[in-house]
Design a protein around this motif. Structure first.
Motif, PDB file in Angstrom:
ATOM      1  N   VAL A 156       0.827  -1.207   0.000  1.00  0.00           N
ATOM      2  CA  VAL A 156       0.000   0.000   0.000  1.00  0.00           C
ATOM      3  C   VAL A 156       0.867   1.265   0.000  1.00  0.00           C
ATOM      4  O   VAL A 156       0.569   2.226  -0.693  1.00  0.00           O
ATOM      5  CB  VAL A 156      -0.959  -0.014   1.213  1.00  0.00           C
ATOM      6  N   GLY A 157       1.956   1.268   0.750  1.00  0.00           N
ATOM      7  CA  GLY A 157       2.847   2.433   0.779  1.00  0.00           C
ATOM      8  C   GLY A 157       3.425   2.740  -0.592  1.00  0.00           C
ATOM      9  O   GLY A 157       3.510   3.902  -1.001  1.00  0.00           O
ATOM     10  N   ASP A 158       3.801   1.699  -1.326  1.00  0.00           N
ATOM     11  CA  ASP A 158       4.322   1.885  -2.684  1.00  0.00           C
ATOM     12  C   ASP A 158       3.252   2.476  -3.594  1.00  0.00           C
ATOM     13  O   ASP A 158       3.505   3.391  -4.378  1.00  0.00           O
ATOM     14  CB  ASP A 158       4.790   0.551  -3.272  1.00  0.00           C
ATOM     15  N   LEU A 159       2.028   1.941  -3.506  1.00  0.00           N
ATOM     16  CA  LEU A 159       0.938   2.418  -4.357  1.00  0.00           C
ATOM     17  C   LEU A 159       0.565   3.857  -4.051  1.00  0.00           C
ATOM     18  O   LEU A 159       0.362   4.663  -4.961  1.00  0.00           O
ATOM     19  CB  LEU A 159      -0.279   1.523  -4.212  1.00  0.00           C
ATOM     20  N   VAL A 160       0.480   4.199  -2.777  1.00  0.00           N
ATOM     21  CA  VAL A 160       0.135   5.571  -2.400  1.00  0.00           C
ATOM     22  C   VAL A 160       1.190   6.537  -2.927  1.00  0.00           C
ATOM     23  O   VAL A 160       0.867   7.593  -3.467  1.00  0.00           O
ATOM     24  CB  VAL A 160      -0.023   5.696  -0.871  1.00  0.00           C
ATOM     25  N   ALA A 161       2.453   6.174  -2.803  1.00  0.00           N
ATOM     26  CA  ALA A 161       3.533   7.051  -3.265  1.00  0.00           C
ATOM     27  C   ALA A 161       3.456   7.289  -4.766  1.00  0.00           C
ATOM     28  O   ALA A 161       3.622   8.423  -5.227  1.00  0.00           O
ATOM     29  CB  ALA A 161       4.886   6.455  -2.882  1.00  0.00           C
ATOM     30  N   ILE A 162       3.174   6.253  -5.555  1.00  0.00           N
ATOM     31  CA  ILE A 162       3.139   6.424  -7.008  1.00  0.00           C
ATOM     32  C   ILE A 162       1.848   7.108  -7.451  1.00  0.00           C
ATOM     33  O   ILE A 162       1.851   7.906  -8.384  1.00  0.00           O
ATOM     34  CB  ILE A 162       3.363   5.080  -7.748  1.00  0.00           C
ATOM     35  N   LEU A 163       0.721   6.823  -6.783  1.00  0.00           N
ATOM     36  CA  LEU A 163      -0.538   7.485  -7.139  1.00  0.00           C
ATOM     37  C   LEU A 163      -0.483   8.977  -6.854  1.00  0.00           C
ATOM     38  O   LEU A 163      -1.119   9.776  -7.542  1.00  0.00           O
ATOM     39  CB  LEU A 163      -1.713   6.836  -6.407  1.00  0.00           C
ATOM     40  N   ALA A 164       0.288   9.376  -5.859  1.00  0.00           N
ATOM     41  CA  ALA A 164       0.412  10.801  -5.519  1.00  0.00           C
ATOM     42  C   ALA A 164       1.113  11.584  -6.626  1.00  0.00           C
ATOM     43  O   ALA A 164       1.012  12.812  -6.667  1.00  0.00           O
ATOM     44  CB  ALA A 164       1.162  10.955  -4.203  1.00  0.00           C
ATOM     45  N   THR A 165       1.783  10.911  -7.542  1.00  0.00           N
ATOM     46  CA  THR A 165       2.475  11.599  -8.634  1.00  0.00           C
ATOM     47  C   THR A 165       1.549  11.890  -9.814  1.00  0.00           C
ATOM     48  O   THR A 165       1.925  12.631 -10.713  1.00  0.00           O
ATOM     49  CB  THR A 165       3.681  10.784  -9.139  1.00  0.00           C
ATOM     50  N   LEU A 166       0.343  11.308  -9.813  1.00  0.00           N
ATOM     51  CA  LEU A 166      -0.610  11.530 -10.911  1.00  0.00           C
ATOM     52  C   LEU A 166      -1.281  12.889 -10.784  1.00  0.00           C
ATOM     53  O   LEU A 166      -1.470  13.385  -9.674  1.00  0.00           O
ATOM     54  CB  LEU A 166      -1.694  10.452 -10.892  1.00  0.00           C
ATOM     55  N   PRO A 167      -1.691  13.483 -11.914  1.00  0.00           N
ATOM     56  CA  PRO A 167      -2.472  14.718 -11.845  1.00  0.00           C
ATOM     57  C   PRO A 167      -3.795  14.458 -11.114  1.00  0.00           C
ATOM     58  O   PRO A 167      -4.344  13.348 -11.182  1.00  0.00           O
ATOM     59  CB  PRO A 167      -2.733  15.070 -13.311  1.00  0.00           C
ATOM     60  N   ALA A 168      -4.310  15.466 -10.443  1.00  0.00           N
ATOM     61  CA  ALA A 168      -5.529  15.310  -9.642  1.00  0.00           C
ATOM     62  C   ALA A 168      -6.747  14.935 -10.482  1.00  0.00           C
ATOM     63  O   ALA A 168      -7.672  14.304  -9.979  1.00  0.00           O
ATOM     64  CB  ALA A 168      -5.809  16.598  -8.874  1.00  0.00           C
ATOM     65  N   ASP A 169      -6.761  15.291 -11.763  1.00  0.00           N
ATOM     66  CA  ASP A 169      -7.926  14.985 -12.583  1.00  0.00           C
ATOM     67  C   ASP A 169      -7.738  13.761 -13.482  1.00  0.00           C
ATOM     68  O   ASP A 169      -8.524  13.523 -14.391  1.00  0.00           O
ATOM     69  CB  ASP A 169      -8.355  16.194 -13.414  1.00  0.00           C
ATOM     70  N   ALA A 170      -6.726  12.954 -13.210  1.00  0.00           N
ATOM     71  CA  ALA A 170      -6.539  11.721 -13.969  1.00  0.00           C
ATOM     72  C   ALA A 170      -7.519  10.666 -13.459  1.00  0.00           C
ATOM     73  O   ALA A 170      -7.806  10.598 -12.276  1.00  0.00           O
ATOM     74  CB  ALA A 170      -5.102  11.225 -13.814  1.00  0.00           C
ATOM     75  N   PHE A 171      -8.049   9.868 -14.376  1.00  0.00           N
ATOM     76  CA  PHE A 171      -8.974   8.818 -13.970  1.00  0.00           C
ATOM     77  C   PHE A 171      -8.556   7.496 -14.588  1.00  0.00           C
ATOM     78  O   PHE A 171      -7.943   7.449 -15.652  1.00  0.00           O
ATOM     79  CB  PHE A 171     -10.425   9.175 -14.332  1.00  0.00           C
ATOM     80  N   PHE A 172      -8.866   6.410 -13.904  1.00  0.00           N
ATOM     81  CA  PHE A 172      -8.508   5.067 -14.337  1.00  0.00           C
ATOM     82  C   PHE A 172      -9.322   4.685 -15.561  1.00  0.00           C
ATOM     83  O   PHE A 172     -10.542   4.835 -15.572  1.00  0.00           O
ATOM     84  CB  PHE A 172      -8.758   4.085 -13.189  1.00  0.00           C
ATOM     85  N   THR A 173      -8.655   4.185 -16.616  1.00  0.00           N
ATOM     86  CA  THR A 173      -9.372   3.819 -17.830  1.00  0.00           C
ATOM     87  C   THR A 173      -9.250   2.340 -18.187  1.00  0.00           C
ATOM     88  O   THR A 173     -10.194   1.760 -18.703  1.00  0.00           O
ATOM     89  CB  THR A 173      -8.902   4.642 -19.040  1.00  0.00           C
ATOM     90  N   GLU A 174      -8.100   1.740 -17.966  1.00  0.00           N
ATOM     91  CA  GLU A 174      -7.923   0.341 -18.346  1.00  0.00           C
ATOM     92  C   GLU A 174      -6.717  -0.248 -17.639  1.00  0.00           C
ATOM     93  O   GLU A 174      -5.937   0.459 -17.006  1.00  0.00           O
ATOM     94  CB  GLU A 174      -7.761   0.203 -19.860  1.00  0.00           C
TER      95      GLU A 174
END
Length: 99
Positions: free
Chosen positions: A42-60
């Motif tokens: 979870v720590g790894d995922l949170v760290a990498i997700l925090a680098t995404l733009p705030a308006d990015a959404f999951f598509t595939e």
């Protein structure tokens, strides 16, 4: 001996250990691809997700052992804050409003 280490993050979690457990790559089309390897937590995922733009959404997604998640931004629709809104600094409360 436990199968889970009591230590901090590290390469012990993935066989081979030389590759990062999570990586981010932006394609020429502007998509954000996150690759997640076995052993990521979870720590790894949170760290990498925090680098995404705030308006990015999951598509595939694609992949088998190494999962790749693809996020996109809606062109021309930036994330907005409602008038007189006070956005929370808490990552769990992150969200956007679409016009």
């Amino acid at each position: 001996m436990d199968i889970f280490s009591s230590g901090s993050f590290g390469a012990w979690r993935t066989p081979g250990g030389d590759s990062p457990l999570v990586t981010s790559h932006t394609t020429h089309a502007g998509d954000h691809e996150l690759t997640i390897r076995p052993g990521a937590d979870v720590g790894d995922l949170v760290a990498i997700l925090a680098t995404l733009p705030a308006d990015a959404f999951f598509t595939e997604h694609f992949g088998d052992v190494d999962a790749v998640l693809v996020f996109r931004q809606v062109p021309g629709l930036p994330a907005t804050v409602p008038v007189n809104g006070k956005p929370s600094a808490d990552p769990a409360a992150a969200g956007i409003t679409r016009p």
